[in-house]
Design a protein around this motif. Structure first.
Motif, PDB file in Angstrom:
ATOM      1  N   UNK A   1     -30.803 -48.139-157.282  1.00  0.00           N
ATOM      2  CA  UNK A   1     -30.063 -49.033-158.187  1.00  0.00           C
ATOM      3  C   UNK A   1     -30.144 -50.486-157.746  1.00  0.00           C
ATOM      4  N   UNK A   2     -30.805 -50.755-156.614  1.00  0.00           N
ATOM      5  CA  UNK A   2     -31.001 -52.136-156.178  1.00  0.00           C
ATOM      6  C   UNK A   2     -30.006 -52.622-155.143  1.00  0.00           C
ATOM      7  N   UNK A   3     -29.217 -51.703-154.569  1.00  0.00           N
ATOM      8  CA  UNK A   3     -28.235 -52.105-153.554  1.00  0.00           C
ATOM      9  C   UNK A   3     -28.667 -51.489-152.228  1.00  0.00           C
TER      10      UNK A   3
ATOM     11  N   UNK B   1     -20.480 -55.804-158.444  1.00  0.00           N
ATOM     12  CA  UNK B   1     -21.449 -55.983-159.533  1.00  0.00           C
ATOM     13  C   UNK B   1     -20.879 -55.478-160.856  1.00  0.00           C
ATOM     14  N   UNK B   2     -20.175 -54.338-160.802  1.00  0.00           N
ATOM     15  CA  UNK B   2     -19.630 -53.761-162.027  1.00  0.00           C
ATOM     16  C   UNK B   2     -18.167 -54.149-162.270  1.00  0.00           C
TER      17      UNK B   2
ATOM     18  N   UNK C   1     -21.293 -44.119-161.731  1.00  0.00           N
ATOM     19  CA  UNK C   1     -22.237 -45.214-162.004  1.00  0.00           C
ATOM     20  C   UNK C   1     -23.634 -44.884-161.495  1.00  0.00           C
TER      21      UNK C   1
END
Lengths: 456, 310
Positions: free
Chosen positions: B264-266, B289-290, B305
């Motif tokens: 997810x890019x984290x 982020x969310x 998520x």
């Protein structure tokens, strides 16, 4: 004879001299209208100057990328866009620097302090529109027709001392989502709310009505920073400091927010106890055990919409309640700077031209990659969103944006520190019951006062 | 008589001359000792510099992993037994003349192994490709050498993820072959080792470990230090997680969370199944982020998520 001539016109020579001086001054002012400004020690920008083909202009462009999972496609699009710009302008070179998220504020602060800021800045995580005297007011480069490209509310957000220093690029909406079938008992319609707005008390009444056995009326996504930030907009003052760095929040304003939280906490429509109110919020909404959820940011809204549809829910995007009838849209900007050392009007003009050209392209990328809303009305039609028409209208109603800046004073980076070290802990202590309302208000106010003090 | 005396003297001189290099090569010949003694478990236990020296040599060879105390205790005897098994002697735990000679030969072999041209200076890393069944040694991210290996069967897959070497050992015997490089997988004992079944190399045959030819693992062994990074690359397990995860937990589920965070890019740091500070920071970033409350805990919201929730 000579004596006679002198008696007839004793000031003749002086008159000629004065006339010549006047003609020279008037001519000089006509040719160089900024001379007075320069001689009086003020900085002057000449927006009418034209770039010369034989001169070369090298621009430094700093970018703080938006918070998205994969920034690579955004970067590629941006770099292609810059290549397109420079293709037709061989005398302009643009050097792009991506600021690391953790250092963006600090780097900028240092650059401004040393008089060496970038020519153009795009900070996708900050709503700061004004960074001090080295910033070039971009409204100088826009005519009246250009100016109407932005809705009035968006324009007002960017206004500092009646000038627009930075171009609004995109807006981040903050909304809530309802489960249409569970929300029916409230007898509220989205059209009605969009037209006449709804305030905090109407929102509390609605979530109490939506409460059923095993179903909450509302679940917050966060009782921390995100809720507090949303509530500051509900009460009409999202920024703690004005563009000059003076505190904006008053005791009465903070007391209103504190009272608003107390009412929410005591509402029968929300989970209890208060400090667990946001636990499992997404699961509760997707399992149809919550009629509404919020605040949702631009990252969460599209994800939750898709998941809700998969779960058989008919979702609808609603604006957050607002005491002034506005919606919550936070703008991000393109800013242009001069160096402390004089570079020439043409260099500044080249930077401004680049910024004006880039703004709509950047807005498109922000929409495509970061689910932001383009700040210019004409770009809204091409925006791809997964929502139904009514929800789309709520999500893109940028004409309803709050007409106040979201920025936090002229010093970059500091606002975030105050927020993290003063405001957020005070709010957290209040919502978890460690602070009384009075303690919370005093903690925030004293924190703001400390922030405005200058060091030795 | 005189001739006999000369002959005796000559034999004595010759035998001393021939014996001298052998004696100096023997690491356990110590100047402070008149003669080599047999070492065994005893009460009170044997102590001395010769025991200390034995422990040091057994450590170098990878048979002894405990502190060098100079006391011939249970762990020293066990190390001697492992050594005896490897050299084909009866595993008695008694260190005598035969063991002394075998140790001299083993040491000479070890020093020869070390002298084999190794990788150039730089950071070493091992990459194991489960699909290709290869083990690649990289120096500063440049491929140095690739070896064939065997990986886990379909029912007992090799642990895909990013690990570290935490243990080195020799001659575990049997299916483990001549060398063992243990990995810090939190849910089982996995490692890179030799084999007594060379025909299995290149197949999916193991219980999850990485098997190599003995000669290959012996070559690799001296180059690899404890702490060397090992990436096992292959299809990631797709698990559903039923319970929220918290910092401090070590499990397969944590590794699945780490992999999902990375996708997810984290960046959660190494995907090693340990819920440490890097994973906590990654979860925090996802929550911010969310727009969720940043707790650093992988609660039901985070699992939803990441599409991991059962």
């Amino acid at each position: 004879m000579a004596r006679v001539r002198d008696r007839r016109c004793p000031f003749r020579r002086l008159s000629w001299l004065l006339a010549i001086i006047v003609i020279l001054v008037v001519s000089a002012y006509a040719l160089y209208p900024y001379l007075y400004t320069v001689f009086s020690g003020q900085q002057y920008i000449n927006p009418r100057v034209s770039l010369k083909a034989h001169e070369s202009y090298e621009l430094e462009f700093w970018v703080r990328l938006p918070s998205i999972a994969n920034t690579r496609p955004f970067q590629e699009a941006l770099e292609q866009c810059i290549a397109d710009f420079t293709t037709g302008r061989s005398n302009i070179k643009v050097n792009i620097t991506y600021l690391p998220p953790a250092q963006a504020g600090q780097r900028l602060q240092q650059a401004l302090a040393t008089g060496t800021p970038p020519d153009v800045l795009f900070h996708a995580d900050s709503s700061q529109a004004f960074y001090g005297e080295l910033q070039v007011p971009l409204s100088l480069y826009l005519n009246q027709q250009d100016r109407t490209a932005w809705p009035e509310a968006v324009w007002q957000q960017a206004l500092v001392n009646n000038r627009v220093y930075a171009l609004p690029v995109a807006l981040f909406p903050r909304v809530m989502m309802v489960n249409s079938s569970l929300w029916q008992p409230t007898n509220l319609s989205l059209e009605q709310v969009l037209t006449s707005g709804w305030n905090w008390d109407q929102f509390l009444a609605a979530i109490a009505e939506a409460k059923q056995a095993q179903v909450y009326g509302f679940v917050p996504t966060s009782i921390g920073d995100a809720l507090f930030a949303a509530m500051t907009t509900v009460w009409g003052q999202p920024a703690a400091f004005d563009p000059d760095g003076a505190p904006l929040w008053t005791e009465a304003f903070l007391e209103n927010i504190a009272a608003g939280w107390k009412k929410l906490q005591q509402s029968p429509g929300v989970p209890t106890p208060a400090n667990t109110m946001d636990e499992n919020c997404l699961v509760l909404f997707l399992q149809q055990r919550a009629a509404s959820i919020g605040p949702l940011n631009h990252n969460l809204t599209p994800w939750l919409w898709q998941e809700a549809l998969k779960a058989g829910i008919q979702p609808a995007i609603w604006p957050l309640p607002n005491e002034t009838g506005h919606s919550d849209f936070r703008s991000v900007y393109l800013a242009v700077f001069r160096q402390a050392e004089y570079q020439g009007h043409r260099h500044t003009k080249a930077a401004a031209e680049f910024a004006l050209w880039l703004a709509p392209h950047l807005a498109e990328y922000m929409g495509r990659f970061a689910s932001a809303i383009p700040a210019q009305t004409s770009l809204l039609t091409s925006l791809e969103l997964p929502y139904d028409p009514a929800s789309r209208q709520t999500y893109t109603a940028i004409d309803k944006a709050l007409s106040r800046p979201y920025s936090y004073g002229p010093e970059p980076g500091l606002a975030e520190e105050h927020w993290q070290h003063t405001i957020a802990p005070a709010w957290s202590a209040y919502v978890t019951g460690q602070y009384t309302k009075e303690q919370f208000v005093q903690a925030v106010l004293s924190g703001l006062a400390r922030a405005t003090m200058t060091g030795p | 008589m005189r001739r006999k005396t000369w002959l005796t003297l000559c034999i004595l001189v010759l035998s001393f001359t021939l014996a001298a290099p052998l004696a100096s090569a023997n690491p356990l010949n110590c100047a402070c000792q008149d003669e080599d003694r047999d070492m065994r478990l005893d009460s009170p236990p044997l102590e001395g510099t010769d025991v200390e020296e034995l422990q040091a040599i057994l450590t170098t060879l990878g048979y002894y992993n405990n502190a060098i105390t100079g006391v011939y205790d249970q762990s020293t005897a066990a190390a001697v037994e492992r050594f005896q098994s490897w050299v084909g002697l009866k595993a008695t735990g008694v260190f005598g003349a035969q063991e002394r000679n075998a140790l001299t030969i083993a040491l000479a072999h070890e020093s020869l192994s070390v002298a084999t041209p190794g990788p150039p200076p730089g950071e070493l890393r091992i990459e194991i490709d489960v699909d290709k069944r290869t083990l690649t040694l990289l120096v500063d991210d440049q491929v140095f050498k690739t070896y064939p290996c065997a990986v886990g069967k379909a029912s007992t897959k090799s642990p895909v993820g990013e690990w570290r070497i935490i243990q080195k050992g020799t001659n575990w015997g049997g299916g483990f072959g001549t060398r063992w490089l243990g990995l810090n997988v939190p849910w089982g004992i996995y490692g890179i080792h030799g084999t007594n079944n060379p025909s299995s190399i290149g197949t999916a045959a193991s219980a999850g470990c990485i098997r190599m030819h003995n000669r290959d693992v012996e070559e690799l062994y001296p180059w690899i230090k404890v702490g060397t990074r090992v990436s096992i690359i292959g299809p990631y397990p797709r698990l559903r997680i039923s319970q929220p995860l918290r910092p401090g937990q070590n499990s397969k589920e944590v590794q699945v969370l780490q992999l999902a965070l990375r996708e997810a890019g984290f960046n959660p740091g190494y995907t090693d199944g340990r819920y440490g500070p890097d994973t906590e920071t990654a979860v925090n970033r996802l929550q911010i982020h969310y727009g969720l409350r940043p707790t650093g805990h992988a609660d039901n919201n985070v699992l939803s998520l990441l599409d991991l929730r059962r």
